[in-house]
Motif scaffolding. Sequence first.
Motif, PDB file in Angstrom:
ATOM      1  N   PRO A 175      -8.935   3.292  -5.467  1.00  0.00           N
ATOM      2  CA  PRO A 175      -7.967   2.216  -5.210  1.00  0.00           C
ATOM      3  C   PRO A 175      -7.732   1.985  -3.712  1.00  0.00           C
ATOM      4  O   PRO A 175      -7.429   0.867  -3.297  1.00  0.00           O
ATOM      5  CB  PRO A 175      -6.694   2.704  -5.903  1.00  0.00           C
ATOM      6  CG  PRO A 175      -6.918   4.131  -6.235  1.00  0.00           C
ATOM      7  CD  PRO A 175      -8.378   4.354  -6.317  1.00  0.00           C
ATOM      8  N   LEU A 176      -7.898   3.048  -2.932  1.00  0.00           N
ATOM      9  CA  LEU A 176      -7.629   2.911  -1.502  1.00  0.00           C
ATOM     10  C   LEU A 176      -8.663   2.008  -0.813  1.00  0.00           C
ATOM     11  O   LEU A 176      -8.383   1.409   0.226  1.00  0.00           O
ATOM     12  CB  LEU A 176      -7.603   4.295  -0.851  1.00  0.00           C
ATOM     13  CG  LEU A 176      -6.692   4.432   0.368  1.00  0.00           C
ATOM     14  CD1 LEU A 176      -5.255   4.104   0.006  1.00  0.00           C
ATOM     15  CD2 LEU A 176      -6.788   5.821   0.954  1.00  0.00           C
ATOM     16  N   LEU A 222       0.826  -1.201   0.000  1.00  0.00           N
ATOM     17  CA  LEU A 222       0.000   0.000   0.000  1.00  0.00           C
ATOM     18  C   LEU A 222       0.868   1.262   0.000  1.00  0.00           C
ATOM     19  O   LEU A 222       0.621   2.206  -0.748  1.00  0.00           O
ATOM     20  CB  LEU A 222      -0.854   0.023   1.270  1.00  0.00           C
ATOM     21  CG  LEU A 222      -2.337   0.076   1.064  1.00  0.00           C
ATOM     22  CD1 LEU A 222      -2.808  -1.239   0.514  1.00  0.00           C
ATOM     23  CD2 LEU A 222      -3.026   0.393   2.375  1.00  0.00           C
ATOM     24  N   TYR A 279      -9.585  -0.784  -1.808  1.00  0.00           N
ATOM     25  CA  TYR A 279      -9.058  -2.142  -1.852  1.00  0.00           C
ATOM     26  C   TYR A 279      -7.873  -2.302  -0.899  1.00  0.00           C
ATOM     27  O   TYR A 279      -7.640  -3.367  -0.363  1.00  0.00           O
ATOM     28  CB  TYR A 279      -8.678  -2.485  -3.294  1.00  0.00           C
ATOM     29  CG  TYR A 279      -9.887  -2.349  -4.197  1.00  0.00           C
ATOM     30  CD1 TYR A 279     -10.746  -3.412  -4.398  1.00  0.00           C
ATOM     31  CD2 TYR A 279     -10.207  -1.117  -4.784  1.00  0.00           C
ATOM     32  CE1 TYR A 279     -11.887  -3.285  -5.171  1.00  0.00           C
ATOM     33  CE2 TYR A 279     -11.339  -0.967  -5.559  1.00  0.00           C
ATOM     34  CZ  TYR A 279     -12.184  -2.049  -5.747  1.00  0.00           C
ATOM     35  OH  TYR A 279     -13.319  -1.893  -6.501  1.00  0.00           O
ATOM     36  N   GLY A 280      -7.161  -1.193  -0.693  1.00  0.00           N
ATOM     37  CA  GLY A 280      -6.065  -1.226   0.278  1.00  0.00           C
ATOM     38  C   GLY A 280      -6.593  -1.432   1.691  1.00  0.00           C
ATOM     39  O   GLY A 280      -6.083  -2.255   2.455  1.00  0.00           O
ATOM     40  N   SER A 306     -13.014   5.462   1.331  1.00  0.00           N
ATOM     41  CA  SER A 306     -12.363   4.166   1.161  1.00  0.00           C
ATOM     42  C   SER A 306     -12.929   3.137   2.126  1.00  0.00           C
ATOM     43  O   SER A 306     -12.456   2.017   2.192  1.00  0.00           O
ATOM     44  CB  SER A 306     -10.869   4.311   1.417  1.00  0.00           C
ATOM     45  OG  SER A 306     -10.666   4.607   2.786  1.00  0.00           O
ATOM     46  N   GLY A 319       2.429   1.967  -3.298  1.00  0.00           N
ATOM     47  CA  GLY A 319       1.459   2.527  -4.241  1.00  0.00           C
ATOM     48  C   GLY A 319       1.197   4.002  -3.997  1.00  0.00           C
ATOM     49  O   GLY A 319       1.266   4.816  -4.920  1.00  0.00           O
ATOM     50  N   SER A 361      -4.647  -3.647  -5.420  1.00  0.00           N
ATOM     51  CA  SER A 361      -3.553  -2.943  -4.745  1.00  0.00           C
ATOM     52  C   SER A 361      -2.237  -3.116  -5.505  1.00  0.00           C
ATOM     53  O   SER A 361      -1.459  -2.165  -5.652  1.00  0.00           O
ATOM     54  CB  SER A 361      -3.387  -3.455  -3.311  1.00  0.00           C
ATOM     55  OG  SER A 361      -4.578  -3.249  -2.589  1.00  0.00           O
TER      56      SER A 361
END
Lengths: 283, 317
Positions: free
Chosen positions: A225-226, A168, A228-229, A204, A171, A259
Amino acid sequence: MSGQTPPVDGGASRNPAPLPGIWLPCRTLWQREMVRFLRQRGRVIGALGTPVIFWLLMGSGLRDSLQVPDAAENVSYLEFSFPGAIAAILLFTAIFSTISLIDDRREGFLQGVMVAPVSRASIALGKILGATTLAVGQAIFFLVFIPAAGISTGVGSLLATLAAMILLAFGVTGLGFWLAWRSESTQAFHAVMNLVLFPMLVLSGAFFPTAGSAAWLQKIVACNPLTYGVALLRHTLYLDSASPSVSPGVSLPMALGVSLAFAMFTFVLSLLSVSRETTRVLQ
Amino acid sequence: MSDLVVVEGLGHRYGSRVALESVSFVVRAGEFFGLLGPNGGGKTTLFRILTTLLPSSAGKATICGHDALRYRDEVRRRIGVVFQSPSLDLYLSARENLRHAGRLYGLSGRTLETRLESLLDRFGLADRADDLVRALSGGMRRRVEIAKGMLHEPSLLILDEPSTGLDPSARRELWSVLEGLRDRTGVTILLTTHFLEEAEHCDRLAILDRGRLVACGSPAELKARVGGDCIRVDCERPDELARSVSSRLGIEATVVDGQLRVETRDGPALVGRLMSEFGGEVRAITLGKPTLEDVFIHETGHRFELADVVNAVGEKP
């Protein structure tokens, strides 16, 4: 120096410096990030203190006012928001560390790096790995609050969480690097941070469950995307528990896959911006 | 290979503004070469192109046998670069700065440590090597910058305005450091400057004005082009005087910055004639051997310091 007597040809035939490869410059740039961080005491205190205070105050304040759907009866807000707090620490420290890129440009350090025979990939990688290390280091400190959050973890779960944090952090650091490289000033960078990163964090599922919210909001959450983090952290933290008290909302392969893809994507983005540009360095 | 730098027809534009136009010159191995010009004359653009930071839009620069545009890494490993603005990390000590720089040039382990210590020693930085750079004086920082540029033993050291921001004594010290370096290691030195006094010390010079090369040669050669002597006359009406001098004495007189200016083979004789013919109008008269300033006027028709202003105004889009 090469010798006591000057070469007749003015040193034209002297051996050129060896090409450094990828890892030596990368390592030295990484090391510099560490040393700089430790020498700026304010950064150390601020980086460690802020998320802890934030989590404790929010968690305690919202304890009774928030109902967590899809969860066991007894789940506290402190527990619910714990993975989100880790994500917040990773996001903010990683991004703040990449601000130093703007300082490097302004203070001139970067121009010296750009005239060295260093592959542009190792410049991006050294900086991103440095910020990743700082972010993960701080998140590790935060893990001492796992018992306070009421989560029971085993060694397997801790190791998996560590791996997830590294992924994470890598990324979001890539994202920070890309933004910082394009920013003219730290002020501009802060503006972008507030505009992009804060909503990213809020939407998120880190601090409130999104399952019951409006459809349009849920669409944004699904594209973030966060999300999924945070889900990945929820999976890893409860890896050893028979029945997790909070549902991550996304399957483990999906969380891991997105991620990974996000980390690759931001790294390539950073790499492209370093390679393309040569002229703006000397401002 | 005795020409370390070959610049052929180099040009560059920023948008529609021409910063450099068909500039050609050669730097020979072992030389102390100066790029002299007023601010905005194109020096910095040229510096950026030669240090591989900026791709030129026309022409070609070959450094140590490699095209600066196509083989950037080959050029980068052979040149040391000292920037006008600082490039040191203020939170690191001098030694740490050099160590990081060395690794960026592929040096490590014992080789790096030995070179680093000998450079710290030679540049008089050994006692302060572990102090953070932010605690060092401007002159010392500049020495760390140069040591950093020499760490990988480059064939060519390129410096951008190295004496800007230094007081006169630090400037003299800088020059003795550079001259010592050249004599001891044989490194070729190319520097940009807008100080005329500084340019006097160079083996050869390229003079840039408004993006064009106006002259190139040793200071002595350049001065010889002007002719024997230069006379300047301070007077009430320089334009009128210039006309009468041209018509009555049949010599070319120009007006530069409110002063009458004449170039001649035999200065003392002409001073005598000027005084007997126009003595009444003369407030002050100066006779001197040509300076680089005279060279600049001779080639461009305007004064060096004024060129700063002219260029600054011309720079606005």
